[in-house]
Design a protein around this motif. Structure first.
Motif, PDB file in Angstrom:
ATOM      1  N   ALA A  52       0.817  -1.218   0.000  1.00  0.00           N
ATOM      2  CA  ALA A  52       0.000   0.000   0.000  1.00  0.00           C
ATOM      3  C   ALA A  52       0.850   1.267   0.000  1.00  0.00           C
ATOM      4  N   LYS A  53       1.782   1.316  -0.962  1.00  0.00           N
ATOM      5  CA  LYS A  53       2.643   2.502  -1.120  1.00  0.00           C
ATOM      6  C   LYS A  53       3.501   2.776   0.116  1.00  0.00           C
ATOM      7  N   GLY A  54       3.829   1.725   0.853  1.00  0.00           N
ATOM      8  CA  GLY A  54       4.701   1.882   2.008  1.00  0.00           C
ATOM      9  C   GLY A  54       3.990   2.167   3.312  1.00  0.00           C
ATOM     10  N   TYR A  55       2.664   2.193   3.282  1.00  0.00           N
ATOM     11  CA  TYR A  55       1.907   2.550   4.480  1.00  0.00           C
ATOM     12  C   TYR A  55       1.520   1.344   5.341  1.00  0.00           C
ATOM     13  N   VAL A  56       1.951   0.149   4.948  1.00  0.00           N
ATOM     14  CA  VAL A  56       1.731  -1.046   5.765  1.00  0.00           C
ATOM     15  C   VAL A  56       3.097  -1.582   6.179  1.00  0.00           C
ATOM     16  N   SER A  57       3.228  -1.919   7.452  1.00  0.00           N
ATOM     17  CA  SER A  57       4.499  -2.429   7.982  1.00  0.00           C
ATOM     18  C   SER A  57       4.934  -3.676   7.220  1.00  0.00           C
ATOM     19  N   LYS A  58       6.237  -3.734   6.906  1.00  0.00           N
ATOM     20  CA  LYS A  58       6.736  -4.855   6.103  1.00  0.00           C
ATOM     21  C   LYS A  58       6.670  -6.180   6.842  1.00  0.00           C
ATOM     22  N   ASP A  59       6.728  -6.178   8.161  1.00  0.00           N
ATOM     23  CA  ASP A  59       6.571  -7.448   8.859  1.00  0.00           C
ATOM     24  C   ASP A  59       5.168  -8.003   8.648  1.00  0.00           C
ATOM     25  N   GLY A 117       9.382   7.795   8.429  1.00  0.00           N
ATOM     26  CA  GLY A 117      10.031   6.499   8.265  1.00  0.00           C
ATOM     27  C   GLY A 117      11.082   6.224   9.326  1.00  0.00           C
ATOM     28  N   ARG A 118      11.762   5.100   9.162  1.00  0.00           N
ATOM     29  CA  ARG A 118      12.821   4.676  10.079  1.00  0.00           C
ATOM     30  C   ARG A 118      14.086   5.509   9.847  1.00  0.00           C
ATOM     31  N   CYS A 119      14.792   5.805  10.920  1.00  0.00           N
ATOM     32  CA  CYS A 119      15.995   6.646  10.834  1.00  0.00           C
ATOM     33  C   CYS A 119      17.025   6.094   9.858  1.00  0.00           C
ATOM     34  N   GLN A 120      17.588   4.939  10.193  1.00  0.00           N
ATOM     35  CA  GLN A 120      18.696   4.414   9.408  1.00  0.00           C
ATOM     36  C   GLN A 120      18.249   4.036   8.003  1.00  0.00           C
ATOM     37  N   PHE A 121      17.058   3.470   7.899  1.00  0.00           N
ATOM     38  CA  PHE A 121      16.555   3.041   6.598  1.00  0.00           C
ATOM     39  C   PHE A 121      16.442   4.222   5.637  1.00  0.00           C
ATOM     40  N   GLN A 122      15.839   5.313   6.084  1.00  0.00           N
ATOM     41  CA  GLN A 122      15.669   6.460   5.199  1.00  0.00           C
ATOM     42  C   GLN A 122      16.999   7.157   4.911  1.00  0.00           C
ATOM     43  N   MET A 123      17.871   7.233   5.908  1.00  0.00           N
ATOM     44  CA  MET A 123      19.190   7.826   5.650  1.00  0.00           C
ATOM     45  C   MET A 123      19.991   6.982   4.665  1.00  0.00           C
ATOM     46  N   ASP A 124      19.885   5.673   4.785  1.00  0.00           N
ATOM     47  CA  ASP A 124      20.568   4.795   3.831  1.00  0.00           C
ATOM     48  C   ASP A 124      20.043   5.011   2.414  1.00  0.00           C
ATOM     49  N   ASN A 125      18.746   5.235   2.291  1.00  0.00           N
ATOM     50  CA  ASN A 125      18.164   5.449   0.968  1.00  0.00           C
ATOM     51  C   ASN A 125      18.580   6.797   0.386  1.00  0.00           C
ATOM     52  N   THR A 137      19.518  20.378   5.727  1.00  0.00           N
ATOM     53  CA  THR A 137      18.907  19.712   6.872  1.00  0.00           C
ATOM     54  C   THR A 137      18.115  18.516   6.376  1.00  0.00           C
ATOM     55  N   ILE A 138      18.135  17.441   7.167  1.00  0.00           N
ATOM     56  CA  ILE A 138      17.372  16.240   6.868  1.00  0.00           C
ATOM     57  C   ILE A 138      16.696  15.797   8.159  1.00  0.00           C
ATOM     58  N   LEU A 139      15.362  15.790   8.154  1.00  0.00           N
ATOM     59  CA  LEU A 139      14.603  15.370   9.328  1.00  0.00           C
ATOM     60  C   LEU A 139      13.804  14.121   8.980  1.00  0.00           C
ATOM     61  N   ILE A 140      14.014  13.065   9.751  1.00  0.00           N
ATOM     62  CA  ILE A 140      13.296  11.808   9.561  1.00  0.00           C
ATOM     63  C   ILE A 140      12.458  11.555  10.808  1.00  0.00           C
ATOM     64  N   SER A 141      11.220  11.200  10.602  1.00  0.00           N
ATOM     65  CA  SER A 141      10.247  11.173  11.691  1.00  0.00           C
ATOM     66  C   SER A 141      10.698  10.362  12.899  1.00  0.00           C
ATOM     67  N   ALA A 142      11.217   9.164  12.669  1.00  0.00           N
ATOM     68  CA  ALA A 142      11.605   8.320  13.797  1.00  0.00           C
ATOM     69  C   ALA A 142      12.773   8.908  14.578  1.00  0.00           C
ATOM     70  N   CYS A 143      13.630   9.664  13.911  1.00  0.00           N
ATOM     71  CA  CYS A 143      14.754  10.315  14.598  1.00  0.00           C
ATOM     72  C   CYS A 143      14.272  11.483  15.437  1.00  0.00           C
ATOM     73  N   GLU A 144      13.223  12.144  14.973  1.00  0.00           N
ATOM     74  CA  GLU A 144      12.764  13.377  15.613  1.00  0.00           C
ATOM     75  C   GLU A 144      11.628  13.153  16.605  1.00  0.00           C
TER      76      GLU A 144
END
Length: 219
Positions: A52-59, A117-125, A137-144
């Motif tokens: 669903a375009k990334g809106y459902v958890s991958k697990d 999104g997830r901190c490391q995952f989005q930064m890696d992307n 500046t880069i702000l990722i929700s899980a980091c903030e």
């Protein structure tokens, strides 16, 4: 006077649809012993639907796939971790991504990213797209511990860039989390057209990132 442009990541800078398919094709081949009885296109099609375009958890996505395809004994967490580890190697940016970002920075504009999104995952992307150096500046929700459409994450980015909302544009694909949320804090908005979510009420609409170069002169 325009001083800064802020961007969403997925669906705006990162062609997530294309990147996801590329990752899934690779994962299917690497886990052939698990998936060998499932047609590749069927596996990918069902994953994309459940995702669903990334809106459902991958697990949840992998657990559902394992149940539906009766992949008994398969560990959903292993597949999920593989997804997290490997996605960065399959990142595809939209056309004109690097050219556009360079042209905007050459004009003296400050650039930022606000992404859920997830901190490391989005930064890696972001690193996978090779665009990190363009951004102030880069702000990722899980980091903030803040998540769009919360106005605080927008205000924090503006503060870090040392600009007012009236001096900034936000570019995103989601009508509520990106466009309406940025508008609510006083920013002009540009909708990166995606009819899966749209339409959106924005200051302007683009289909190609390069269109920002002309828009920046008049917004």
């Amino acid at each position: 006077m325009l001083k800064a442009i802020l961007f969403d990541l997925d669906g705006t800078l990162l062609d997530r649809d294309a990147s996801l398919i590329k990752l899934l094709e690779d994962q299917y081949e690497r886990y052939a012993t698990i998936f060998h009885e499932i047609p590749k296109n069927e596996y990918i099609k069902r994953f994309v639907e459940l995702d669903a375009k990334g809106y459902v958890s991958k697990d949840q996505v992998y657990s559902q796939l394992i149940d539906e395809f009766e992949l008994n004994g398969t560990d959903p967490e292993e597949l999920h971790q593989d997804y997290l580890d490997q996605f960065k190697y399959h990142c595809i940016g939209f056309e004109q991504l690097h050219i556009t970002l360079k042209a905007l920075t050459d004009r003296g504009l400050k650039l930022g990213i606000i992404s859920n999104g997830r901190c490391q995952f989005q930064m890696d992307n972001i690193k996978g797209l090779e665009i990190e150096s363009f951004f102030d500046t880069i702000l990722i929700s899980a980091c903030e511990n803040l998540r769009k459409p919360d106005p605080e994450i927008f205000n924090k980015a503006l503060s870090q860039l040392e600009v007012t909302a009236e001096e900034a544009i936000f570019v995103g694909d989601h009508p509520l989390n990106d466009i309406k949320a940025a508008h609510n804090v006083g920013m002009k908005t540009v909708w990166k057209k995606d009819m899966h979510w749209g339409p959106a009420e924005a200051s302007a609409v683009i289909e190609d990132l390069a269109e920002l170069l002309e828009l920046a002169d008049r917004l």
